[in-house]
Design a protein around this motif. Structure first.
Motif, PDB file in Angstrom:
ATOM      1  N   ALA A 129       0.844  -1.293   0.088  1.00 61.91           N
ATOM      2  CA  ALA A 129      -0.098  -0.047  -0.066  1.00 61.91           C
ATOM      3  C   ALA A 129       0.713   1.398  -0.101  1.00 61.91           C
ATOM      4  N   HIS A 130       1.818   1.221   0.871  1.00 61.51           N
ATOM      5  CA  HIS A 130       2.927   2.319   0.874  1.00 61.51           C
ATOM      6  C   HIS A 130       3.471   2.635  -0.371  1.00 61.51           C
ATOM      7  N   ARG A 131       3.720   1.420  -1.063  1.00 61.96           N
ATOM      8  CA  ARG A 131       4.324   1.840  -2.516  1.00 61.96           C
ATOM      9  C   ARG A 131       3.498   2.277  -3.789  1.00 61.96           C
ATOM     10  N   LEU A 132       2.081   2.131  -3.577  1.00 60.16           N
ATOM     11  CA  LEU A 132       1.061   2.579  -4.401  1.00 60.16           C
ATOM     12  C   LEU A 132       0.876   4.081  -4.021  1.00 60.16           C
ATOM     13  N   PHE A 133       0.857   4.185  -2.616  1.00 56.22           N
ATOM     14  CA  PHE A 133       0.531   5.627  -2.214  1.00 56.22           C
ATOM     15  C   PHE A 133       1.890   6.540  -2.676  1.00 56.22           C
ATOM     16  N   ALA A 134       3.081   6.087  -2.399  1.00 54.06           N
ATOM     17  CA  ALA A 134       4.234   6.765  -2.741  1.00 54.06           C
ATOM     18  C   ALA A 134       4.435   7.289  -4.242  1.00 54.06           C
TER      19      ALA A 134
END
Length: 96
Positions: free
Chosen positions: A78-83
């Motif tokens: 999720a953090h990768r998608l957000f970043a």
């Protein structure tokens, strides 16, 4: 929040907002909650650039984006998608 917005304006600081969605687990479908929509609108009405991260996770299985079944905080995926979305919205093409 009004004080933060005003302080940024007084100091010529460009305030930008990344609006993170609440990740519902256990297979619940994604939906934009009323508060999510209101917060996005509040910032937009004040001319503050907002990147809404809800569309980034739509179509993904909720349980695959959280730490575990007991902790609904975003995981590495999720953090990768957000970043990536934040980069595209705020920085891509703007940094020489």
């Amino acid at each position: 929040i009004d004080e933060i917005v005003e302080a940024c304006r007084e100091r010529n600081v460009r305030l930008r907002v990344a609006l993170l969605p609440f990740i519902k687990t256990s297979g619940t479908a994604w939906s934009s909650s009323r508060i999510h929509t209101q917060v996005r609108g509040w910032f937009a009405e004040r001319g503050i650039e907002v990147v809404d991260l809800l569309p980034v996770i739509e179509g993904h299985e909720p349980d695959a984006l959280v730490v575990n079944s007991a902790d609904a905080h975003p995981n590495v995926a999720a953090h990768r998608l957000f970043a990536d979305r934040i980069w595209d919205a705020f920085f891509a093409g703007r940094i020489p």
